[in-house]
Write a protein that holds these residues in place. Structure first.
Motif, PDB file in Angstrom:
ATOM      1  N   LYS A 116       0.851  -1.192   0.000  1.00  0.00           N
ATOM      2  CA  LYS A 116       0.000   0.000   0.000  1.00  0.00           C
ATOM      3  C   LYS A 116       0.888   1.245   0.000  1.00  0.00           C
ATOM      4  O   LYS A 116       1.949   1.251   0.631  1.00  0.00           O
ATOM      5  CB  LYS A 116      -0.910   0.009   1.230  1.00  0.00           C
ATOM      6  CG  LYS A 116      -1.917  -1.144   1.253  1.00  0.00           C
ATOM      7  CD  LYS A 116      -2.792  -1.077   2.494  1.00  0.00           C
ATOM      8  CE  LYS A 116      -3.797  -2.225   2.518  1.00  0.00           C
ATOM      9  NZ  LYS A 116      -4.652  -2.189   3.724  1.00  0.00           N
ATOM     10  N   PRO A 117       0.463   2.307  -0.685  1.00  0.00           N
ATOM     11  CA  PRO A 117       1.315   3.495  -0.799  1.00  0.00           C
ATOM     12  C   PRO A 117       1.815   4.065   0.521  1.00  0.00           C
ATOM     13  O   PRO A 117       2.998   4.423   0.643  1.00  0.00           O
ATOM     14  CB  PRO A 117       0.397   4.499  -1.527  1.00  0.00           C
ATOM     15  CG  PRO A 117      -0.459   3.636  -2.394  1.00  0.00           C
ATOM     16  CD  PRO A 117      -0.732   2.415  -1.545  1.00  0.00           C
ATOM     17  N   MET A 118       0.938   4.141   1.528  1.00  0.00           N
ATOM     18  CA  MET A 118       1.345   4.790   2.777  1.00  0.00           C
ATOM     19  C   MET A 118       2.434   4.015   3.526  1.00  0.00           C
ATOM     20  O   MET A 118       3.077   4.570   4.431  1.00  0.00           O
ATOM     21  CB  MET A 118       0.124   5.001   3.679  1.00  0.00           C
ATOM     22  CG  MET A 118      -0.911   5.976   3.089  1.00  0.00           C
ATOM     23  SD  MET A 118      -0.285   7.644   2.825  1.00  0.00           S
ATOM     24  CE  MET A 118      -0.471   8.307   4.482  1.00  0.00           C
ATOM     25  N   GLU A 119       2.667   2.759   3.154  1.00  0.00           N
ATOM     26  CA  GLU A 119       3.751   1.990   3.784  1.00  0.00           C
ATOM     27  C   GLU A 119       5.118   2.580   3.455  1.00  0.00           C
ATOM     28  O   GLU A 119       6.090   2.310   4.172  1.00  0.00           O
ATOM     29  CB  GLU A 119       3.680   0.529   3.327  1.00  0.00           C
ATOM     30  CG  GLU A 119       2.462  -0.216   3.846  1.00  0.00           C
ATOM     31  CD  GLU A 119       2.338  -1.616   3.280  1.00  0.00           C
ATOM     32  OE1 GLU A 119       3.316  -2.128   2.686  1.00  0.00           O
ATOM     33  OE2 GLU A 119       1.256  -2.232   3.424  1.00  0.00           O
ATOM     34  N   LEU A 120       5.193   3.378   2.417  1.00  0.00           N
ATOM     35  CA  LEU A 120       6.467   4.020   2.091  1.00  0.00           C
ATOM     36  C   LEU A 120       6.928   4.937   3.214  1.00  0.00           C
ATOM     37  O   LEU A 120       8.137   5.070   3.461  1.00  0.00           O
ATOM     38  CB  LEU A 120       6.327   4.821   0.789  1.00  0.00           C
ATOM     39  CG  LEU A 120       7.566   5.618   0.355  1.00  0.00           C
ATOM     40  CD1 LEU A 120       8.743   4.689   0.067  1.00  0.00           C
ATOM     41  CD2 LEU A 120       7.250   6.474  -0.863  1.00  0.00           C
ATOM     42  N   LEU A 121       5.995   5.575   3.902  1.00  0.00           N
ATOM     43  CA  LEU A 121       6.367   6.514   4.953  1.00  0.00           C
ATOM     44  C   LEU A 121       7.163   5.850   6.066  1.00  0.00           C
ATOM     45  O   LEU A 121       8.086   6.451   6.631  1.00  0.00           O
ATOM     46  CB  LEU A 121       5.106   7.171   5.524  1.00  0.00           C
ATOM     47  CG  LEU A 121       4.295   8.020   4.545  1.00  0.00           C
ATOM     48  CD1 LEU A 121       3.021   8.532   5.212  1.00  0.00           C
ATOM     49  CD2 LEU A 121       5.124   9.174   4.005  1.00  0.00           C
TER      50      LEU A 121
END
Length: 217
Positions: free
Chosen positions: A206-211
């Motif tokens: 999921k995109p927010m896992e990059l944070l």
């Protein structure tokens, strides 16, 4: 060193472009009297630029002149129809908002035609991303690192403070050729196994896992 810069691939990473790619490809194939291709076939064909897409899609043994004509038809159709069905993946806008708020420098590098990359970036991400580099006569396409180096130069960023995000083995090789760590994403055009086999340094679903990756490095 803490990361200050995030470079994204476009197709399969930031934008789901597959339906528009398929439509333009099949339009060109139809015009040439060739069999059309399924969505899953197109998914496997993309990633190395428009010419390689056409080479993979036309019948084996197609003459270069015929291939060139098919590519020209495809490119013209896609330029006029590349935003019919294309849209950001779920969670991407939220991620870009967070990255902007945290003052990360952001860029896109892609094997799409440079004009298409810039137009799509402006349409969908103009508020967040100002540097967008695509394939042109002046920049070798991925997995050559040239587009990444061009983006870093425009951003004023160094290799050691930059991380790369992409959905394919081509992206992993591009990042490593540029001396960058690569975060592979599983929501795009390739599966987790391909990313693992290519040597992705991280893989997210999921995109927010990059944070969390950025926060932990």
């Amino acid at each position: 060193m803490t990361y200050t810069t995030v470079i994204f691939d476009m197709d399969g990473t930031l934008l789901n472009t597959l339906d528009d790619l398929k439509d333009s490809l099949n339009y060109a194939l139809n015009q040439m009297g060739f069999p059309t291709r399924t969505l899953d076939e197109v998914r496997q064909f993309v990633g190395n630029g428009a010419r390689r897409l056409i080479e993979r899609a036309v019948p084996a043994g197609t003459a270069k002149e015929t291939l060139d004509t098919c590519l020209e038809i495809y490119a013209k159709h896609y330029a006029a129809n590349n935003q019919n069905k294309t849209k950001p993946y779920d969670g991407i806008i939220d991620l870009l908002k967070e990255l902007k708020d945290k003052e990360y420098k952001l860029a896109i590098v892609s094997n799409k035609f440079d004009s298409s990359v810039k137009a799509l970036c402006k349409e969908h991400y103009d508020e967040y991303i100002k540097v967008a580099i695509g394939e042109s006569q002046h920049v070798a396409r991925k997995p050559a690192p040239d587009s990444v180096f061009t983006a870093m130069k425009e951003l004023g960023s160094k290799v050691e403070e930059t991380i790369y995000i992409g959905d394919s083995d081509v992206d992993v090789h591009t990042a490593h050729n540029a001396g960058l760590k690569c975060v592979g994403v599983t929501w795009g055009f390739r599966d987790r196994e391909i990313l693992q086999n290519a040597g992705a340094d991280y893989i997210i679903d999921k995109p927010m896992e990059l944070l969390k990756i950025l926060a932990d490095t």
